[in-house]
Motif scaffolding. Structure first.
Motif, PDB file in Angstrom:
ATOM      1  N   ALA A   1       0.773  -1.322   0.110  1.00 31.72           N
ATOM      2  CA  ALA A   1      -0.081  -0.048   0.091  1.00 31.72           C
ATOM      3  C   ALA A   1       0.705   1.120  -0.183  1.00 31.72           C
ATOM      4  O   ALA A   1       2.112   1.160   0.461  1.00 31.72           O
ATOM      5  CB  ALA A   1      -0.932   0.007   1.261  1.00 31.72           C
ATOM      6  N   GLY A   2       0.465   2.400  -0.519  1.00 38.94           N
ATOM      7  CA  GLY A   2       0.999   3.492  -0.524  1.00 38.94           C
ATOM      8  C   GLY A   2       1.878   3.861  -1.661  1.00 38.94           C
ATOM      9  O   GLY A   2       1.373   3.339  -2.803  1.00 38.94           O
TER      10      GLY A   2
ATOM     11  N   ASN B   1       4.718   9.954  -5.737  1.00 39.75           N
ATOM     12  CA  ASN B   1       3.285  10.247  -6.480  1.00 39.75           C
ATOM     13  C   ASN B   1       2.322  10.309  -5.378  1.00 39.75           C
ATOM     14  O   ASN B   1       2.680  10.569  -4.237  1.00 39.75           O
ATOM     15  CB  ASN B   1       2.995   8.583  -7.134  1.00 39.75           C
ATOM     16  N   ARG B   2       0.909  10.446  -5.653  1.00 34.77           N
ATOM     17  CA  ARG B   2      -0.025  10.969  -4.916  1.00 34.77           C
ATOM     18  C   ARG B   2      -0.838   9.789  -3.958  1.00 34.77           C
ATOM     19  O   ARG B   2      -1.899  10.218  -3.243  1.00 34.77           O
ATOM     20  CB  ARG B   2      -0.988  11.784  -5.618  1.00 34.77           C
ATOM     21  N   SER B   3      -0.340   8.788  -3.943  1.00 33.68           N
ATOM     22  CA  SER B   3      -0.968   7.477  -3.441  1.00 33.68           C
ATOM     23  C   SER B   3      -0.880   7.909  -2.170  1.00 33.68           C
ATOM     24  O   SER B   3      -0.106   8.017  -1.374  1.00 33.68           O
ATOM     25  CB  SER B   3      -0.356   6.172  -3.837  1.00 33.68           C
ATOM     26  N   SER B   4      -2.217   7.683  -1.319  1.00 35.46           N
ATOM     27  CA  SER B   4      -2.451   7.855   0.210  1.00 35.46           C
ATOM     28  C   SER B   4      -2.414   6.641   0.932  1.00 35.46           C
ATOM     29  O   SER B   4      -2.062   6.451   2.112  1.00 35.46           O
ATOM     30  CB  SER B   4      -3.736   8.612   0.507  1.00 35.46           C
TER      31      SER B   4
ATOM     32  N   VAL C   1       3.100   5.683   4.392  1.00 35.45           N
ATOM     33  CA  VAL C   1       1.711   6.092   4.472  1.00 35.45           C
ATOM     34  C   VAL C   1       1.324   6.641   5.858  1.00 35.45           C
ATOM     35  O   VAL C   1       2.140   6.214   6.742  1.00 35.45           O
ATOM     36  CB  VAL C   1       0.945   4.712   4.346  1.00 35.45           C
ATOM     37  N   GLU C   2       0.748   7.555   6.060  1.00 31.06           N
ATOM     38  CA  GLU C   2       0.380   8.455   7.336  1.00 31.06           C
ATOM     39  C   GLU C   2      -1.020   7.725   7.775  1.00 31.06           C
ATOM     40  O   GLU C   2      -1.892   8.720   7.701  1.00 31.06           O
ATOM     41  CB  GLU C   2       0.544   9.621   7.137  1.00 31.06           C
TER      42      GLU C   2
ATOM     43  N   GLY D   1      -6.146   9.460  -2.332  1.00 35.28           N
ATOM     44  CA  GLY D   1      -6.614  10.445  -1.341  1.00 35.28           C
ATOM     45  C   GLY D   1      -7.997  10.624  -0.858  1.00 35.28           C
ATOM     46  O   GLY D   1      -8.220  11.281  -0.057  1.00 35.28           O
ATOM     47  N   THR D   2      -8.940   9.896  -1.496  1.00 36.82           N
ATOM     48  CA  THR D   2     -10.245  10.075  -1.248  1.00 36.82           C
ATOM     49  C   THR D   2     -10.646   8.858  -0.351  1.00 36.82           C
ATOM     50  O   THR D   2      -9.941   7.784  -0.298  1.00 36.82           O
ATOM     51  CB  THR D   2     -11.115   9.974  -2.570  1.00 36.82           C
ATOM     52  N   ALA D   3     -11.766   9.142   0.231  1.00 31.58           N
ATOM     53  CA  ALA D   3     -12.644   7.879   1.088  1.00 31.58           C
ATOM     54  C   ALA D   3     -13.148   6.853   0.319  1.00 31.58           C
ATOM     55  O   ALA D   3     -13.453   5.871   0.935  1.00 31.58           O
ATOM     56  CB  ALA D   3     -13.331   8.375   2.120  1.00 31.58           C
ATOM     57  N   ASP D   4     -13.379   7.170  -1.066  1.00 32.99           N
ATOM     58  CA  ASP D   4     -14.003   6.192  -1.827  1.00 32.99           C
ATOM     59  C   ASP D   4     -13.577   5.901  -3.248  1.00 32.99           C
ATOM     60  O   ASP D   4     -12.483   6.585  -3.215  1.00 32.99           O
ATOM     61  CB  ASP D   4     -15.555   6.568  -2.052  1.00 32.99           C
ATOM     62  N   ASN D   5     -13.861   5.038  -3.884  1.00 35.31           N
ATOM     63  CA  ASN D   5     -13.299   4.441  -4.951  1.00 35.31           C
ATOM     64  C   ASN D   5     -14.279   3.831  -5.944  1.00 35.31           C
ATOM     65  O   ASN D   5     -15.570   3.465  -5.538  1.00 35.31           O
ATOM     66  CB  ASN D   5     -12.209   3.371  -4.619  1.00 35.31           C
ATOM     67  N   GLN D   6     -14.139   3.667  -6.999  1.00 37.44           N
ATOM     68  CA  GLN D   6     -14.590   2.759  -7.996  1.00 37.44           C
ATOM     69  C   GLN D   6     -13.751   1.991  -8.963  1.00 37.44           C
ATOM     70  O   GLN D   6     -12.687   2.586  -9.034  1.00 37.44           O
ATOM     71  CB  GLN D   6     -15.985   3.412  -8.744  1.00 37.44           C
ATOM     72  N   ALA D   7     -14.069   0.841  -9.640  1.00 39.17           N
ATOM     73  CA  ALA D   7     -13.091   0.105 -10.307  1.00 39.17           C
ATOM     74  C   ALA D   7     -13.772  -0.750 -11.460  1.00 39.17           C
ATOM     75  O   ALA D   7     -15.005  -1.151 -10.894  1.00 39.17           O
ATOM     76  CB  ALA D   7     -12.099  -0.337  -9.354  1.00 39.17           C
TER      77      ALA D   7
END
Length: 408
Positions: free
Chosen positions: A195-196, A210-213, A238-239, A362-368
């Motif tokens: 992750a991250g 990169n911007r991955s949270s 990751v934080e 960085g968002t709380a939701d996703n779709q895939a």
């Protein structure tokens, strides 16, 4: 499950009982009806008035309290979830061997809902073969037994055995309640999740990144643990708080991540590469900070290609039947690029999502869309990343053989 879920919160006799007050508060404030069932030893750490005041329910430890209501049967029968924290070595042993000498152990025998144990004890007690055998027995029966966290224990001791933070335990309770029966469908499965986003040093101050949270990878690790899996999470910059029941290991660069993935994959049934791995790194890293000189153009930074971890793990499966899941973050031609990546990488499933303009990173939701090696595609609608993770695990679970060699 009722509109107001019924939760039995079993409390064992460990010093970590004080942390469970916060878990109880979170459960009640989020609309759960909670009945606290402590052991006599638990009341030595936190008294009955505290549990009663926080839950709004009567508190008892013995089977003869309000005996006309047959509490040793009724409490377990009416529960949507039994959550035991802290689960001491003694309590785990009693549960594994079916002993019923107080109200909590009787409740565990009568419950037909999901049961979660959150162990907390000294490292030596957790690692003792007797405790490990009891944990294995409970997991084989469908209970979710979380691995304890690593950290400060009582006294000056530090090690594995710490109760996870209440917020992480609450997240587990919510996931288990959301799934209901059959929660522990990943019991015995060993999982590695990355992750991250990796960082590639330019000098002691700067890096390529990169911007991955890391939120989606952490959600995958957390939901797998809540479904009974043994999870190692490789966290790249990751934080976020550690998920409950997950072994978290920190990495920085793509090459560090590769070493950690290969080490974990050697014994894993499932490898999930959710981290955003840098494709390139600087050819050289300067020992000192690169200074800006007025009126001069900085020297270009030569890049070299990083190892392709997903392709390597997919190509060189460490164990027969090992399942490899990749992720693809795309900005355009999402499905075409995803199918091309799946063909190059050779993984079993590829989770493709569109990024940019406030999506995914960085968002709380996703779709895939999940692409399979057989050519199928499964759409996952926009929703919390935990829900997306659960749907990915649903697809993984259909590929896991009846006996993975790791306890299933």
């Amino acid at each position: 499950m009722s509109a107001e879920p019924e939760v039995v919160l079993g409390v064992g006799g460990g010093i970590a009982a004080y942390k469970v007050c916060e878990l109880l508060r979170r459960l009640t404030e989020s609309g759960h009806r909670v009945r606290v069932v402590p052991t006599d030893e638990a009341l030595r750490f936190v008294g009955e008035p505290t549990w009663a005041a926080l839950s709004g329910q009567p508190v008892a430890t013995g089977v003869f309290d309000t005996v006309h209501e047959v509490p040793h049967v009724r409490i377990g029968q009416g529960a949507d979830l039994v959550f035991v924290a802290p689960a001491t070595a003694n309590l785990l042993a009693k549960a594994a061997h079916g002993l019923a000498d107080d109200l909590l152990t009787n409740t565990l025998l009568t419950a037909r809902c999901p049961v979660v144990f959150a162990p907390a004890m000294h490292t030596e007690m957790w690692e003792h073969p007797a405790t490990q055998a009891n944990v294995a027995t409970l997991r084989s029966r469908g209970a979710v037994v979380l691995d304890p966290a690593v950290g400060r224990l009582t006294g000056a001791d530090t090690g594995r055995g710490r109760l996870p933070d209440p917020a992480a335990l609450f997240a587990v309770a919510r996931r288990v309640l959301a799934r209901g029966a059959g929660t522990a469908d990943l019991a015995g499965v060993r999982v590695v999740v990355s992750a991250g986003g990796t960082r590639e040093a330019i000098d002691p101050v700067r890096f390529l990144g990169n911007r991955s949270s890391g939120r989606q990878g952490y959600a995958l690790a957390a939901t797998a643990a809540a479904r009974g899996a043994s999870v190692t999470l490789l966290s790249a910059n990751v934080e976020l708080p550690d998920p409950a029941g997950v072994d978290v290991r920190r990495v920085t660069s793509a090459r560090e991540l590769r070493e950690a993935v290969l080490e974990g994959a050697a014994t894993a049934d499932v490898v999930v590469m959710a981290a955003a791995v840098a494709d390139f790194r600087p050819d050289t890293v300067t020992a000192s900070k690169i200074k800006k000189t007025a009126g001069t153009t900085p020297a270009p930074i030569a890049l070299v290609e990083n190892p392709d971890i997903l392709a390597e793990v997919s190509r060189e499966r460490a164990r027969p039947g090992q399942i490899v899941v990749g992720f693809a973050a795309e900005t355009d031609n999402v499905l075409d690029n995803g199918r091309a990546k799946l063909a190059r990488k050779g993984c079993d499933l590829l989770v493709v999502n569109q990024v940019g303009d406030g999506r995914a990173f960085g968002t709380a939701d996703n779709q895939a869309v999940v692409l399979t090696a057989e050519g199928a595609s499964v759409e996952i609608e926009r929703g919390p990343k935990e829900d997306v993770a659960d749907q990915v695990w649903d697809l993984v679970a259909t590929r896991i053989p009846g006996d993975t060699g790791s306890g299933r």
